[in-house]
Design a protein around this motif. Structure first.
Motif, PDB file in Angstrom:
ATOM      1  N   VAL A 323       7.505  24.019 -18.399  1.00 12.44           N
ATOM      2  CA  VAL A 323       6.856  25.222 -17.848  1.00 12.44           C
ATOM      3  C   VAL A 323       5.399  24.873 -17.621  1.00 12.44           C
ATOM      4  CG1 VAL A 323       6.133  27.604 -18.358  1.00 12.44           C
ATOM      5  CG2 VAL A 323       8.398  26.806 -19.083  1.00 12.44           C
ATOM      6  N   CYS A 324       4.856  25.242 -16.461  1.00 13.24           N
ATOM      7  CA  CYS A 324       3.416  25.055 -16.259  1.00 13.24           C
ATOM      8  C   CYS A 324       2.753  26.352 -15.833  1.00 13.24           C
ATOM      9  CB  CYS A 324       3.115  23.930 -15.284  1.00 13.24           C
ATOM     10  SG  CYS A 324       3.341  24.337 -13.559  1.00 13.24           S
ATOM     11  N   LEU A 355      -1.458  19.830 -28.715  1.00 13.73           N
ATOM     12  CA  LEU A 355      -0.215  20.512 -29.095  1.00 13.73           C
ATOM     13  C   LEU A 355       0.939  19.664 -28.592  1.00 13.73           C
ATOM     14  CD1 LEU A 355      -0.909  24.249 -28.084  1.00 13.73           C
ATOM     15  CD2 LEU A 355      -0.670  23.312 -30.399  1.00 13.73           C
ATOM     16  N   GLU A 356       2.015  19.628 -29.369  1.00 11.70           N
ATOM     17  CA  GLU A 356       3.160  18.787 -29.012  1.00 11.70           C
ATOM     18  C   GLU A 356       3.717  19.166 -27.632  1.00 11.70           C
ATOM     19  OE1 GLU A 356       6.206  18.667 -31.981  1.00 11.70           O
ATOM     20  OE2 GLU A 356       7.471  17.408 -30.699  1.00 11.70           O
ATOM     21  N   GLY A 357       3.954  18.168 -26.814  1.00 11.19           N
ATOM     22  CA  GLY A 357       4.597  18.391 -25.520  1.00 11.19           C
ATOM     23  C   GLY A 357       3.675  18.937 -24.441  1.00 11.19           C
ATOM     24  N   VAL A 358       2.389  19.070 -24.726  1.00 12.75           N
ATOM     25  CA  VAL A 358       1.487  19.686 -23.738  1.00 12.75           C
ATOM     26  C   VAL A 358       0.665  18.613 -23.011  1.00 12.75           C
ATOM     27  CG1 VAL A 358      -0.549  21.162 -23.448  1.00 12.75           C
ATOM     28  CG2 VAL A 358       1.318  21.877 -24.960  1.00 12.75           C
ATOM     29  N   THR A 359       0.617  18.725 -21.699  1.00 12.17           N
ATOM     30  CA  THR A 359      -0.271  17.881 -20.884  1.00 12.17           C
ATOM     31  C   THR A 359      -1.110  18.785 -19.999  1.00 12.17           C
ATOM     32  OG1 THR A 359       1.477  16.218 -20.790  1.00 12.17           O
ATOM     33  CG2 THR A 359      -0.357  15.928 -19.269  1.00 12.17           C
ATOM     34  N   ILE A 360      -2.387  18.453 -19.887  1.00 14.02           N
ATOM     35  CA  ILE A 360      -3.281  19.191 -18.994  1.00 14.02           C
ATOM     36  C   ILE A 360      -3.444  18.353 -17.727  1.00 14.02           C
ATOM     37  CG2 ILE A 360      -5.618  20.110 -18.703  1.00 14.02           C
ATOM     38  CD1 ILE A 360      -4.302  21.465 -21.020  1.00 14.02           C
ATOM     39  N   ARG A 380      -7.700  26.134  -7.774  1.00 14.36           N
ATOM     40  CA  ARG A 380      -6.840  25.944  -8.940  1.00 14.36           C
ATOM     41  C   ARG A 380      -7.526  24.899  -9.800  1.00 14.36           C
ATOM     42  NH1 ARG A 380      -0.803  25.468  -6.623  1.00 14.36           N
ATOM     43  NH2 ARG A 380      -1.783  24.113  -5.097  1.00 14.36           N
ATOM     44  N   VAL A 381      -7.738  25.207 -11.053  1.00 12.40           N
ATOM     45  CA  VAL A 381      -8.645  24.400 -11.877  1.00 12.40           C
ATOM     46  C   VAL A 381      -7.859  23.444 -12.782  1.00 12.40           C
ATOM     47  CG1 VAL A 381     -10.489  24.508 -13.594  1.00 12.40           C
ATOM     48  CG2 VAL A 381     -10.349  26.257 -11.798  1.00 12.40           C
ATOM     49  N   LEU A 382      -6.963  24.005 -13.593  1.00 11.39           N
ATOM     50  CA  LEU A 382      -6.129  23.192 -14.489  1.00 11.39           C
ATOM     51  C   LEU A 382      -4.693  23.657 -14.372  1.00 11.39           C
ATOM     52  CD1 LEU A 382      -8.158  23.252 -17.862  1.00 11.39           C
ATOM     53  CD2 LEU A 382      -8.129  21.398 -16.190  1.00 11.39           C
ATOM     54  N   VAL A 383      -3.780  22.742 -14.602  1.00  8.74           N
ATOM     55  CA  VAL A 383      -2.368  23.106 -14.700  1.00  8.74           C
ATOM     56  C   VAL A 383      -1.918  22.672 -16.098  1.00  8.74           C
ATOM     57  CG1 VAL A 383      -0.080  22.867 -13.700  1.00  8.74           C
ATOM     58  CG2 VAL A 383      -2.105  22.706 -12.232  1.00  8.74           C
ATOM     59  N   VAL A 384      -1.500  23.652 -16.875  1.00  5.34           N
ATOM     60  CA  VAL A 384      -1.144  23.398 -18.271  1.00  5.34           C
ATOM     61  C   VAL A 384       0.379  23.332 -18.353  1.00  5.34           C
ATOM     62  CG1 VAL A 384      -1.293  24.316 -20.612  1.00  5.34           C
ATOM     63  CG2 VAL A 384      -3.192  24.672 -19.005  1.00  5.34           C
ATOM     64  N   THR A 385       0.911  22.162 -18.669  1.00 10.30           N
ATOM     65  CA  THR A 385       2.375  21.985 -18.734  1.00 10.30           C
ATOM     66  C   THR A 385       2.818  21.732 -20.160  1.00 10.30           C
ATOM     67  OG1 THR A 385       2.544  21.059 -16.503  1.00 10.30           O
ATOM     68  CG2 THR A 385       4.317  20.505 -18.013  1.00 10.30           C
ATOM     69  N   THR A 390      13.929  23.969 -24.979  1.00 15.46           N
ATOM     70  CA  THR A 390      14.377  25.144 -24.220  1.00 15.46           C
ATOM     71  C   THR A 390      13.214  25.681 -23.394  1.00 15.46           C
ATOM     72  OG1 THR A 390      13.685  26.690 -25.940  1.00 15.46           O
ATOM     73  CG2 THR A 390      15.940  25.842 -26.095  1.00 15.46           C
ATOM     74  N   LEU A 391      13.577  26.513 -22.381  1.00  8.50           N
ATOM     75  CA  LEU A 391      12.539  27.136 -21.557  1.00  8.50           C
ATOM     76  C   LEU A 391      11.654  28.045 -22.405  1.00  8.50           C
ATOM     77  CD1 LEU A 391      13.920  28.487 -18.158  1.00  8.50           C
ATOM     78  CD2 LEU A 391      12.055  26.877 -18.514  1.00  8.50           C
ATOM     79  N   SER A 392      12.270  28.820 -23.292  1.00 12.68           N
ATOM     80  CA  SER A 392      11.422  29.739 -24.056  1.00 12.68           C
ATOM     81  C   SER A 392      10.452  28.989 -24.957  1.00 12.68           C
ATOM     82  CB  SER A 392      12.204  30.781 -24.856  1.00 12.68           C
ATOM     83  OG  SER A 392      13.510  30.414 -25.047  1.00 12.68           O
ATOM     84  N   ALA A 393      10.891  27.871 -25.522  1.00 10.50           N
ATOM     85  CA  ALA A 393       9.971  27.086 -26.363  1.00 10.50           C
ATOM     86  C   ALA A 393       8.867  26.460 -25.497  1.00 10.50           C
ATOM     87  CB  ALA A 393      10.739  26.020 -27.120  1.00 10.50           C
ATOM     88  N   ALA A 394       9.235  25.979 -24.320  1.00 11.84           N
ATOM     89  CA  ALA A 394       8.233  25.358 -23.435  1.00 11.84           C
ATOM     90  C   ALA A 394       7.220  26.407 -22.985  1.00 11.84           C
ATOM     91  CB  ALA A 394       8.915  24.718 -22.234  1.00 11.84           C
ATOM     92  N   ARG A 395       7.735  27.592 -22.689  1.00  8.49           N
ATOM     93  CA  ARG A 395       6.863  28.683 -22.244  1.00  8.49           C
ATOM     94  C   ARG A 395       5.889  29.081 -23.358  1.00  8.49           C
ATOM     95  NH1 ARG A 395       5.878  33.541 -19.922  1.00  8.49           N
ATOM     96  NH2 ARG A 395       6.097  35.212 -21.387  1.00  8.49           N
TER      97      ARG A 395
END
Ligand code: AMP
Ligand code: GLY
Length: 427
Positions: A323-324, A355-360, A380-385, A390-395
């Motif tokens: 999710v981004c 944070l685990e799994g997060v890329t800016i 658009r400044v940053l995209v936080v992914t 699961t989708l809910s955990a990624a969100r």
């Protein structure tokens, strides 16, 4: 030394491509932005350069944005003997002219919205009055995703046709307009690799085009995305390719267009079946920021095969969801303001508290005036992914990361992937 792969562009999509490709080779982003630089860790590093591009002796050039493709950059580089991912100016017309795209879709028998193309205001308004709401009015030329009006209000549609054709909105890009039937259904972006004749799907993602929660406000370049899309499984992807993509590639081959790059099919899944809203001639932004992290296949290998006209690898996706969320500048999309200072990032441009799994991904930043930190330098400044099982955990993880970042006037949607996460995990 290994020759670098050059990525052309400077947005979040190019940052995501650069990080993906740096697993296999050193990457130089031209022009890129300072937040994209990484030291070699697992794999190679990413650097930035103002060019010139051929002086870098690249093993492969990947062109990110549409404008240089439409301007013929891929043709010029191929003429120098370089291996390039991205169509020539002929294929890029798919995105450069909606009128051309529509003509090719009709020729190929690909389902799309009923439409008319106009330069004359009287004829355009006459056609508009034969349509039922929602009314859709588009500029023919490039407008960074902002040249499309979708409205239930005939008066607003009329005023928009007049403003576009008068040249007051979008200048030359609006001198021809496409008016089309409003499609109703779920939207889906299908990213497909094409080596000139063969197509291989990467995967589907859903983009959120409107500025505000609940799809309120104006169209933007995209405010967030997620992947995978429930319901777009292998069988559906194969059907979408067969109906919407393969016939288009065959039509291009008949016209002598050797399309080596990414085909981005913007689809509406209507009650009557899938219909094409548009084709773009490149990876989506921010779709790349969720598709890239899900790819298990070596991206450099895949893109080299595209450029060589010999696509043979299989695309393998990781089972995780991504999710981004896009953080946009004050005033975006109509009049974004630059210069606000970002907080919450470390010197490497990533989260100050990882944070685990997060890329800016840096979409529109540059370094501060004293050479320290980052300031807003684009709409658009940053995209936080975030990626997670699961989708809910990624969100949840993506929004936890968003909560760490701040700048004055920061805008973002709080409902990216909300409906899809609820469907996955009904409470
Ligand atoms: P485009 O630049 O053609 O992708 O259009 C931008 C956005 O406007 C799309 O992603 C859709 O959300 C919306 N849109 C475009 N064309 C249509 C259509 N014919 N019917 C409904 N929505 C549309
Ligand atoms: N996310 C929409 C686009 O890349 O055109």
């Amino acid at each position: 030394m290994t020759s670098p792969i050059v990525v052309v562009g400077q947005g979040g999509r190019e940052h995501a491509l650069a990080l993906g490709l740096s697993a296999s080779a050193p990457v130089v982003v031209v022009p890129g932005s300072p937040g994209m630089r990484t030291a070699p860790t697992a794999g190679f590093g990413v650097t930035i350069s103002a060019g010139p591009l051929s002086a870098l002796h690249p093993s492969l050039v990947v062109i990110g944005p549409e404008q240089p493709l439409v301007d013929g950059l891929a043709d010029a580089l191929r003429a120098e003997g370089l291996l390039v991912v991205g169509p020539g100016a002929d294929g890029a017309q798919l995105e450069g002219s909606k009128a051309f795209m529509k003509e090719l879709l009709v020729e190929a028998g690909v389902p799309t919205a009923r439409h008319g193309t106009f330069t004359d205001v009287t004829a355009a308004l006459e056609f508009l009055h034969t349509m039922a709401p929602p009314y859709v009015v588009k500029t023919d030329g490039l407008a960074a995703g902002k040249g499309v009006l979708v409205t239930m209000d005939l008066e607003e549609a009329t005023a928009d046709v007049e403003a576009k054709l008068a040249g007051t909105a979008f200048g030359q890009a609006g001198s021809t307009v496409v008016i089309e039937e409003g499609l109703v259904g779920e939207e889906c972006s299908l990213l497909v690799l094409c080596d000139g004749t063969k197509v291989v799907p990467l995967c589907a993602a859903q983009d959120f085009k409107r500025l505000g929660d609940g799809d309120a406000g104006p169209n933007t370049g995209g405010m967030g995305a997620y992947s995978p899309m429930a319901g777009i499984e292998a069988a559906t992807t194969a059907m979408l390719l067969e109906r919407c993509v393969t016939p288009l590639v065959e039509a291009m081959v008949r016209r002598g267009i050797d399309y080596r790059g990414v085909l981005y099919a913007g689809l509406m899944l209507t009650a009557e079946g899938p219909k094409v809203i548009e084709f773009n001639a490149r990876m989506g932004d921010p779709e790349t920021e969720v598709v890239g992290p899900r790819l298990a296949t070596d991206l450099a290998q895949l893109l080299t095969e595209v450029a060589e006209g010999n696509l043979r690898s299989e695309v393998v996706l990781r089972p995780e969801a991504a999710v981004c969320v896009v953080l946009a500048a004050k005033g975006y999309p109509s009049a974004p303001e630059r210069g606000a200072v970002l907080s919450g990032l470390g010197p490497d441009g990533q989260l100050g508290q990882p944070l685990e799994g997060v890329t800016i991904y840096h979409a529109g930043t540059t370094t501060g005036p004293d050479g320290q930190g980052f300031v807003v330098n684009g709409g658009r400044v940053l995209v936080v992914t975030a990626t997670a099982p699961t989708l809910s955990a990624a969100r949840a993880q993506a929004y936890a990361a968003v909560a760490q970042v701040h700048f004055e006037g920061m805008q973002f949607r709080s409902d990216i992937a909300a409906i899809a996460a609820d469907r996955e995990d009904p409470q």
